[in-house]
Design an enzyme around this catalytic site. Structure first.
Site, PDB file in Angstrom:
ATOM      1  N   CYS A 299       0.914  -1.259  -0.123  1.00 37.42           N
ATOM      2  CA  CYS A 299       0.057  -0.053  -0.073  1.00 37.42           C
ATOM      3  C   CYS A 299       0.849   1.292   0.124  1.00 37.42           C
ATOM      4  CB  CYS A 299      -0.842  -0.046   1.296  1.00 37.42           C
ATOM      5  SG  CYS A 299      -0.134  -0.283   2.684  1.00 37.42           S
ATOM      6  N   ASP A 423      -7.710   5.189  -1.519  1.00 37.29           N
ATOM      7  CA  ASP A 423      -7.282   3.994  -0.834  1.00 37.29           C
ATOM      8  C   ASP A 423      -6.450   3.080  -1.887  1.00 37.29           C
ATOM      9  OD1 ASP A 423      -7.159   1.662   0.697  1.00 37.29           O
ATOM     10  OD2 ASP A 423      -8.876   2.052   1.494  1.00 37.29           O
ATOM     11  N   HIS A 425      -5.629   0.354  -1.145  1.00 37.06           N
ATOM     12  CA  HIS A 425      -5.885  -1.319  -1.113  1.00 37.06           C
ATOM     13  C   HIS A 425      -6.831  -2.065  -1.738  1.00 37.06           C
ATOM     14  CE1 HIS A 425      -4.375   0.608   2.976  1.00 37.06           C
ATOM     15  NE2 HIS A 425      -4.067  -0.572   2.944  1.00 37.06           N
TER      16      HIS A 425
END
Length: 466
Positions: A299, A423, A425
Site C-alpha cells: 500500500c 485508498d 488497498h
C-alpha cells in the site's frame, strides 16, 4: 496562440493535416526563409479559400465555411444545438441521434470535434495533362503540419459564427507555425511545429501554444518564461511543459490508469467549512496493478507511485513512475536497506517514501508525526495550509496501513474536519463507478483512523521551477 475559457459549455476542436512542400534552389538562409514564408502564405490562402472543408466527426455533416455551405445544419443554428447532429458511439447501430453526450456521472461532454480537409475537385472541364522535364539542383522540403485549433463560442454564436472563428484560428496557427519553423530551422532541416493546449488557472482558461516537436522542454525555457510573463503566471511552477498538456474529455489515457477520481465525488459541507484539495492531475495506483501481486504489503508503494505520478504529470520531473523494485533499489542505494530488500515483500513507511522522493526525483518532504490517530482531527490547519500552498498528495502511514490524503474539508471556527482519502488497498479493475461508489476514493471522518495508532505523514514539497 488562442485563448479559450475552459469552463465553457461547448468547445469546438478542429484537427487535420496540411502539407508544407517547397523547392529550395539555394542554401542561403535568408532566401530559404523567404521561400518557406511564401509557402506558409499559400497555405493560409488555401485555408481561406472555398476548398477548405470542415467535417463534423460522428455525423454526416460536411461544411464549406468559405462558401457558406453548412450541410444539414442551418447556418443560424446555435452552437449548443449542434449536438443533435452528432451520433453517440453506443447508438450507432440503432441509427438514433443524440442531443448531448454524457459521461458516467451524467456530465455533458463539451467538445465537438471536427476534421480539416481540402476539396481537391476543381469546377469546369479538365484540360489534358502536359508533361515537362527540368534538370536543376534543388532541395525539396516536405513536412506534415498537425493543425489543432480550439474555439469556444459565446452563448449566442451560431454555427456560421463559429466556423468563421475556426478559419481565423487556423490562419493564426499557421502564422505561429511559420515563426517556430523559421526560428528552429537548422540548415535544410525543419522541426515540425506542434500545437499544444494548456489549461491555465481561471480566468485564463484553455490556451493553445505552438512548440517545435523534438526540441526537449529544457531547451524551451526562454519561450516558457515569455509565456509566463504574457499570462502573468508565477515563475515558481511549470504551466507550459509538455506534461501539462490539457487532456480533453472522453480521450482515454494510453497507460490505463484512472486520473483524479475525486473529481466525481460530492464534497461534504461543514459549518463555515472550506475545501482544500490536491492541485493538478495524478494517477490512481493501487494493489494488483502492473502484474504485481502486492496485496497485503504494497500500500505504501502504491501511495508513493501516486505521488510520483503527480510530479510527473505536473511537469516537474520527466522520469516514469517507479516500480516496486526500483523503489526498493533506491532505498538500498541511499543506504536505508540491505541488498536483500530488493525483490522482497517488505513494507515501507513514510520515512522511506521521503527518502525515495528525494533520491529519485530530488523532492524534499516534510514529515508530520502524530502520536495517536485521535490527534489527526486537530491537524486541519496544517493540512489545509499544505494543500493551499503545495497542493501535492500526502502519504500517511500508521500500523500496517498506508493511505493517500488528497484534501481536507475543514472549518476553522468549529474544528470539524473530513479527509479526502485515496485508498491503495483496492484490488479491482479501473472502474470509476465502483471506486467512487464503494468509497475507495471518498470522504472520511476522523473515526476513519485508528484512534490509538501512531501515524507519520509525508508531505511532499513542490519544486520551485518554471
Amino acid at each position: 496562440m488562442v485563448v479559450v475559457d475552459s469552463d465553457s459549455v461547448t468547445v469546438f476542436r478542429l484537427k487535420g493535416l496540411l502539407e508544407l512542400r517547397c523547392h529550395l534552389d539555394t542554401t542561403d538562409a535568408l532566401l530559404m526563409q523567404k521561400v518557406i514564408s511564401r509557402t506558409f502564405e499559400t497555405l493560409r490562402l488555401q485555408v481561406k479559400s472555398e476548398s477548405c472543408v470542415l467535417a463534423v466527426c460522428d455525423s454526416p455533416v460536411i461544411i464549406w465555411p468559405n462558401k457558406g455551405i453548412y450541410g444539414e445544419i442551418p447556418p443560424s443554428t446555435l452552437c449548443e444545438d449542434v449536438h443533435q447532429w452528432i451520433q453517440l458511439d453506443e447508438q450507432e447501430s440503432g441509427g438514433k441521434w443524440s442531443t448531448k453526450k454524457k459521461s458516467k456521472k451524467g456530465l455533458s461532454v463539451n467538445v465537438i470535434k471536427l476534421c480539416l480537409m481540402m476539396d481537391v475537385t476543381k469546377p469546369g472541364p479538365l484540360s489534358a495533362p502536359i508533361a515537362s522535364k527540368t534538370v536543376q539542383k534543388s532541395h525539396f522540403l516536405s513536412a506534415t503540419l498537425p493543425m489543432d485549433c480550439v474555439v469556444r463560442p459565446s452563448c449566442n454564436d451560431t454555427i456560421k459564427d463559429t466556423c468563421e472563428k475556426l478559419v481565423e484560428a487556423l490562419t493564426h496557427q499557421l502564422c505561429e507555425m511559420e515563426k517556430v519553423t523559421l526560428q528552429y530551422m537548422r540548415g535544410t532541416t525543419l522541426f515540425i511545429p506542434e500545437p499544444l493546449h494548456f489549461n491555465l488557472p481561471e480566468p485564463k482558461g484553455l490556451v493553445t501554444v505552438v512548440f517545435p516537436a523534438g526540441v526537449p522542454d529544457r531547451e524551451l525555457e526562454t519561450q516558457r518564461r515569455e509565456l509566463h510573463h504574457q499570462f502573468e503566471l508565477p515563475d515558481d511552477r511549470p504551466y507550459f511543459r509538455r506534461a501539462n498538456v490539457y487532456h480533453f474529455p472522453n480521450e482515454p489515457y494510453k497507460d490505463g490508469y484512472l486520473r483524479n477520481p475525486h473529481m466525481f465525488l460530492t464534497h461534504p459541507t461543514l459549518d463555515n467549512g472550506k475545501l482544500y484539495l490536491v492541485q493538478g492531475t495524478y494517477s490512481y495506483h493501487h494493489y494488483m496493478q502492473d502484474h504485481v501481486d502486492d496485496n497485503g504489503w504494497g500500500c505504501a508503494y502504491r501511495s508513493l507511485q501516486t505521488i510520483c505520478s503527480w510530479f510527473q504529470q505536473q511537469g516537474y520531473v520527466e522520469l516514469p513512475v517507479p516500480s516496486h523494485k526500483e523503489i526498493q533499489q533506491a532505498l538500498v542505494d541511499v543506504g536505508d536497506k540491505q541488498a536483500s530488500f530488493v525483490g522482497s515483500r517488505q513494507w515501507i513507511g513514510s520515512i522511506e517514501v521521503q527518502a525515495v522522493l528525494s533520491h529519485l526525483l530530488g523532492i524534499t518532504s516534510k514529515i508530520m508525526f502524530v502520536s495517536q490517530g485521535s490527534e489527526l482531527a486537530s491537524k486541519g490547519r496544517e493540512l489545509a495550509n499544505h494543500f493551499l500552498t503545495e497542493g501535492t498528495p500526502v502519504m500517511i502511514g500508521g500500523g500496517v496501513l498506508a493511505h493517500t490524503i488528497l484534501g481536507v474539508a475543514w472549518s476553522e471556527t468549529t474544528g470539524q474536519i473530513r479527509y479526502l482519502i485515496l485508498d491503495p488497498h483496492y484490488t479491482g479493475a479501473e472502474d470509476l463507478q465502483v471506486i467512487t461508489d464503494k468509497g475507495w476514493c471518498g470522504w472520511k471522518g476522523p473515526d476513519f483512523w485508528d484512534q490509538t495508532a501512531y501515524y507519520n505523514l509525508c508531505l511532499p514539497q513542490r519544486l520551485r521551477i518554471i
